[in-house]
Structures are given as structure tokens and as C-alpha cells.
Design a protein around this motif. Structure first.
Motif, PDB file in Angstrom:
ATOM      1  N   THR A   1      -7.031   9.679   3.671  1.00  0.00           N
ATOM      2  CA  THR A   1      -6.625   8.447   2.999  1.00  0.00           C
ATOM      3  C   THR A   1      -5.442   7.893   3.771  1.00  0.00           C
ATOM      4  OG1 THR A   1      -6.117   7.426   0.856  1.00  0.00           O
ATOM      5  CG2 THR A   1      -4.978   9.479   1.382  1.00  0.00           C
ATOM      6  N   GLY A   2      -5.231   6.592   3.692  1.00  0.00           N
ATOM      7  CA  GLY A   2      -4.164   5.986   4.470  1.00  0.00           C
ATOM      8  C   GLY A   2      -3.627   4.731   3.804  1.00  0.00           C
TER       9      GLY A   2
ATOM     10  N   GLU B   1     -11.128   0.312   0.012  1.00  0.00           N
ATOM     11  CA  GLU B   1      -9.731  -0.092   0.135  1.00  0.00           C
ATOM     12  C   GLU B   1      -9.349  -0.972  -1.046  1.00  0.00           C
ATOM     13  OE1 GLU B   1      -9.657  -4.185   2.735  1.00  0.00           O
ATOM     14  OE2 GLU B   1      -9.710  -2.314   3.879  1.00  0.00           O
ATOM     15  N   ARG B   2      -8.057  -1.067  -1.269  1.00  0.00           N
ATOM     16  CA  ARG B   2      -7.514  -1.971  -2.283  1.00  0.00           C
ATOM     17  C   ARG B   2      -6.123  -2.391  -1.856  1.00  0.00           C
ATOM     18  NH1 ARG B   2      -3.392   0.369  -5.038  1.00  0.00           N
ATOM     19  NH2 ARG B   2      -3.400   2.592  -5.512  1.00  0.00           N
ATOM     20  N   ALA B   3      -5.659  -3.505  -2.410  1.00  0.00           N
ATOM     21  CA  ALA B   3      -4.301  -3.946  -2.136  1.00  0.00           C
ATOM     22  C   ALA B   3      -3.323  -2.917  -2.693  1.00  0.00           C
ATOM     23  CB  ALA B   3      -4.057  -5.310  -2.762  1.00  0.00           C
ATOM     24  N   SER B   4      -2.300  -2.612  -1.918  1.00  0.00           N
ATOM     25  CA  SER B   4      -1.288  -1.654  -2.344  1.00  0.00           C
ATOM     26  C   SER B   4      -0.223  -2.344  -3.182  1.00  0.00           C
ATOM     27  CB  SER B   4      -0.639  -1.009  -1.120  1.00  0.00           C
ATOM     28  OG  SER B   4       0.494  -0.243  -1.480  1.00  0.00           O
ATOM     29  N   ARG B   5       0.503  -1.533  -3.942  1.00  0.00           N
ATOM     30  CA  ARG B   5       1.675  -2.056  -4.643  1.00  0.00           C
ATOM     31  C   ARG B   5       2.806  -2.371  -3.669  1.00  0.00           C
ATOM     32  NH1 ARG B   5       3.550   2.188  -8.385  1.00  0.00           N
ATOM     33  NH2 ARG B   5       2.269   3.620  -7.177  1.00  0.00           N
TER      34      ARG B   5
ATOM     35  N   PRO C   1       4.044  -4.573  -0.921  1.00  0.00           N
ATOM     36  CA  PRO C   1       3.623  -5.918  -0.510  1.00  0.00           C
ATOM     37  C   PRO C   1       3.037  -5.953   0.900  1.00  0.00           C
ATOM     38  CG  PRO C   1       5.728  -6.035  -1.636  1.00  0.00           C
ATOM     39  CD  PRO C   1       5.433  -4.571  -1.450  1.00  0.00           C
ATOM     40  N   GLY C   2       1.873  -6.571   1.003  1.00  0.00           N
ATOM     41  CA  GLY C   2       1.226  -6.752   2.286  1.00  0.00           C
ATOM     42  C   GLY C   2       0.463  -5.561   2.805  1.00  0.00           C
ATOM     43  N   ALA C   3       0.548  -4.417   2.131  1.00  0.00           N
ATOM     44  CA  ALA C   3      -0.116  -3.200   2.605  1.00  0.00           C
ATOM     45  C   ALA C   3      -1.472  -3.027   1.919  1.00  0.00           C
ATOM     46  CB  ALA C   3       0.758  -1.978   2.349  1.00  0.00           C
ATOM     47  N   VAL C   4      -2.300  -2.199   2.527  1.00  0.00           N
ATOM     48  CA  VAL C   4      -3.637  -1.887   2.004  1.00  0.00           C
ATOM     49  C   VAL C   4      -3.772  -0.371   1.912  1.00  0.00           C
ATOM     50  CG1 VAL C   4      -6.112  -1.989   2.459  1.00  0.00           C
ATOM     51  CG2 VAL C   4      -4.686  -3.989   2.922  1.00  0.00           C
ATOM     52  N   LEU C   5      -4.209   0.112   0.763  1.00  0.00           N
ATOM     53  CA  LEU C   5      -4.470   1.538   0.567  1.00  0.00           C
ATOM     54  C   LEU C   5      -5.963   1.766   0.750  1.00  0.00           C
ATOM     55  CD1 LEU C   5      -3.004   4.193  -0.323  1.00  0.00           C
ATOM     56  CD2 LEU C   5      -3.822   3.688  -2.641  1.00  0.00           C
ATOM     57  N   TRP C   6      -6.335   2.715   1.596  1.00  0.00           N
ATOM     58  CA  TRP C   6      -7.750   2.920   1.886  1.00  0.00           C
ATOM     59  C   TRP C   6      -8.113   4.402   1.855  1.00  0.00           C
ATOM     60  CZ3 TRP C   6      -8.500   6.048   6.061  1.00  0.00           C
ATOM     61  CH2 TRP C   6      -7.518   6.057   7.069  1.00  0.00           C
TER      62      TRP C   6
ATOM     63  N   PRO D   1      -4.359  11.998  -4.551  1.00  0.00           N
ATOM     64  CA  PRO D   1      -3.519  11.950  -3.352  1.00  0.00           C
ATOM     65  C   PRO D   1      -3.287  10.535  -2.823  1.00  0.00           C
ATOM     66  CG  PRO D   1      -5.084  13.750  -3.200  1.00  0.00           C
ATOM     67  CD  PRO D   1      -5.493  12.931  -4.387  1.00  0.00           C
ATOM     68  N   ALA D   2      -4.258   9.634  -3.027  1.00  0.00           N
ATOM     69  CA  ALA D   2      -4.066   8.263  -2.547  1.00  0.00           C
ATOM     70  C   ALA D   2      -2.892   7.604  -3.255  1.00  0.00           C
ATOM     71  CB  ALA D   2      -5.345   7.452  -2.754  1.00  0.00           C
ATOM     72  N   VAL D   3      -2.797   7.798  -4.562  1.00  0.00           N
ATOM     73  CA  VAL D   3      -1.670   7.242  -5.319  1.00  0.00           C
ATOM     74  C   VAL D   3      -0.370   7.896  -4.884  1.00  0.00           C
ATOM     75  CG1 VAL D   3      -0.664   7.018  -7.622  1.00  0.00           C
ATOM     76  CG2 VAL D   3      -3.109   6.588  -7.280  1.00  0.00           C
ATOM     77  N   ALA D   4      -0.410   9.208  -4.634  1.00  0.00           N
ATOM     78  CA  ALA D   4       0.792   9.916  -4.190  1.00  0.00           C
ATOM     79  C   ALA D   4       1.245   9.422  -2.819  1.00  0.00           C
ATOM     80  CB  ALA D   4       0.532  11.416  -4.154  1.00  0.00           C
ATOM     81  N   LEU D   5       0.290   9.132  -1.933  1.00  0.00           N
ATOM     82  CA  LEU D   5       0.638   8.585  -0.625  1.00  0.00           C
ATOM     83  C   LEU D   5       1.270   7.206  -0.778  1.00  0.00           C
ATOM     84  CD1 LEU D   5       0.456   8.963   2.488  1.00  0.00           C
ATOM     85  CD2 LEU D   5      -1.689   7.665   2.362  1.00  0.00           C
ATOM     86  N   GLU D   6       0.732   6.422  -1.696  1.00  0.00           N
ATOM     87  CA  GLU D   6       1.301   5.103  -1.946  1.00  0.00           C
ATOM     88  C   GLU D   6       2.727   5.220  -2.476  1.00  0.00           C
ATOM     89  OE1 GLU D   6      -0.297   1.005  -3.970  1.00  0.00           O
ATOM     90  OE2 GLU D   6      -0.590   2.863  -5.091  1.00  0.00           O
ATOM     91  N   GLU D   7       2.972   6.193  -3.338  1.00  0.00           N
ATOM     92  CA  GLU D   7       4.324   6.415  -3.847  1.00  0.00           C
ATOM     93  C   GLU D   7       5.277   6.775  -2.712  1.00  0.00           C
ATOM     94  OE1 GLU D   7       5.575   5.910  -6.713  1.00  0.00           O
ATOM     95  OE2 GLU D   7       3.800   5.597  -7.965  1.00  0.00           O
TER      96      GLU D   7
END
Length: 241
Positions: free
Chosen positions: A78-79, A7-11, A13-18, A127-133
Motif C-alpha cells: 500500500t502507498g 485508490e482514494r483521495a487521502s486526508r 491534501p493533494g495526496a492519494v492513498l492506494w 495498514p492503509a489507514v495507519a500509513l495515512e496517519e
């Protein structure tokens, strides 16, 4: 924590990308960030997640008990895990409607839109970056987050009592309960209990003895901590550690 989980901190705010699974874009089976380490067990944490696996977009609602994924949810996935209270704004549905549920995003948004978004993530190099977008896009279109909701979550996460939290934010007990149901999926007492469990597990995983962990997180004693873990997680605290 499983070795295939990251996991890492998402762009956002307050979210986590895993991610969780064999592939770089793998994910858990509900909301991997709260995986207790007991054979894929996902622990309640007061959060909601937006999940992707090839050809699928789902939403994991706030849990009141541990969730163990079935065969159809093994991943890889991924989430993005939203901080408590943020998910309903992005997804446009009160949190209590998704409590203890995993639902297709197409059940909440137009099916054609979800097919387009799913195809875009499927085709992405990462896909993780795309989900974050996608999450950032949803956040940009959502109404602003209520500072009161943030204050409630912050106070309970810090270990303040429900009564002290209600007084601090200027709400009566019924108002606080109603606002909490919509924002977190359950009342403030349940949220406080879940967040206390997460604080305790964090200390215990850092090597703090269980008796000291119990005292520092507001349990009556170690036995009280153990009972709460078993009721919320369905496992012994030693299994989770």
C-alpha cells in the motif's frame, strides 16, 4: 489499470492513498497510482510515494522513466502518493537525491524510529489507514509547503510552457531549474514533459482519439505523442491503454 489496484483521495491534501495486491492492504511496487496497465509498469508522474508492505517502509523517488518492479518489490503493497513537490518536505530530503530510486525509509530517518513505525503499521487493523496517519504526522512536523512550488507544478500540469511558468512565478531560468530539482527531482522541462504524458494518457483512457489527444495536449501530431510515450514509458501507447 490492474484489477487488484484501488485508490482514494487521502486526508492529506493533494495526496492519494492506494493499494495493490491480493490483500486489502496490498500495494504496487513503486508508486501504483501511475501504473500504466502494462504488466505492472509504473509510469513517471512527478510524484514521490511512501510505501508499506509487511515489515517494510520504503520511499519511491520521482521517476524519469518507466519502472518495472523486480522480484523483491512484487508486493502486495500500500502507498501514499504525494502531489508533486510535497514529498521532499515530508521526508526531509531533496527530490533529486531519490530520482529513479526506491530506498528504505531507514536510510532517510533513524532506524529505531522506522522499526517502531513499521511495527505499528504491521499491527494495525487497516495498514492503509495507519500509513495515512504516518503521512499526516510527517506533514504536521514538516515546514510549510512553498506556494511557489505549488504554482510551478500547477502551471506545468495545466500545459503552460516553461518560459511562461517562469515569468508567472517571477523566477529566472536558472532559479526555476534549481528550485525544481529540489522539489520535483528534475528540471521544469522534464516535469512538463512527464505531466503532459499523464494528461494525454488520461484523455486517451477516457476514449478521446489519439490524434485529438495529441492536439489537445500540445504534441505536434499523433506520431510525436507515440514517440514520447515510447521514450518515457518504454511501451507503445496502445499497450498502456
Amino acid at each position: 489499470m490492474p484489477t487488484d489496484y484501488a485508490e482514494r483521495a487521502s486526508r492529506l491534501p493533494g495526496a492519494v492513498l492506494w493499494t495493490k495486491g491480493a490483500s486489502p492492504a496490498g500495494g504496487g511496487a513503486g508508486d501504483g497510482g501511475s501504473d500504466g496497465g502494462a504488466d505492472g509498469l509504473v509510469l513517471p508522474d512527478g510524484c514521490m510515494d511512501l510505501l508499506w508492505s509487511e515489515g517494510r517502509l520504503l520511499v519511491a523517488g520521482p521517476d524519469t522513466r518507466a519502472f518495472r518492479p523486480g522480484p523483491g518489490l512484487r508486493g502486495p503493497w500500500t502507498g501514499i502518493r504525494f502531489r508533486p513537490g510535497a514529498g521532499p518536505l515530508l521526508l526531509g530530503v531533496p527530490a533529486y537525491e531519490l530520482r529513479d530510486r526506491r530506498v528504505e525509509l531507514a536510510d532517510l530517518r533513524p532506524a529505531a524510529e522506522v522499526r517502531r513505525l513499521t511495527g505499528r503499521i504491521d499491527a494495525a487493523a487497516d495498514p492503509a489507514v495507519a500509513l495515512e496517519e504516518l503521512a499526516l504526522h510527517l506533514a504536521a512536523a514538516a515546514r510549510p509547503e512553498d506556494p511557489l512550488v505549488r504554482a510551478v507544478a500547477g502551471a506545468l500540469a495545466a500545459g503552460r510552457s516553461v518560459a511562461a511558468t517562469a515569468e508567472a512565478v517571477g523566477l529566472g531560468a536558472r532559479q526555476l531549474h534549481r528550485r525544481s530539482l529540489a522539489a520535483f527531482g528534475y528540471g521544469p522541462k522534464t516535469l512538463a514533459r512527464i505531466l503532459r504524458l499523464q494528461r494525454a494518457l488520461g484523455l486517451a483512457r477516457a476514449g478521446v482519439p489519439l490524434a485529438e489527444t495529441a492536439a489537445r495536449t500540445g504534441y505536434a501530431d499523433q506520431a510525436h505523442l507515440s514517440r514520447d510515450v515510447r521514450e518515457l514509458a518504454g511501451a507503445r501507447v496502445t499497450e498502456l491503454l
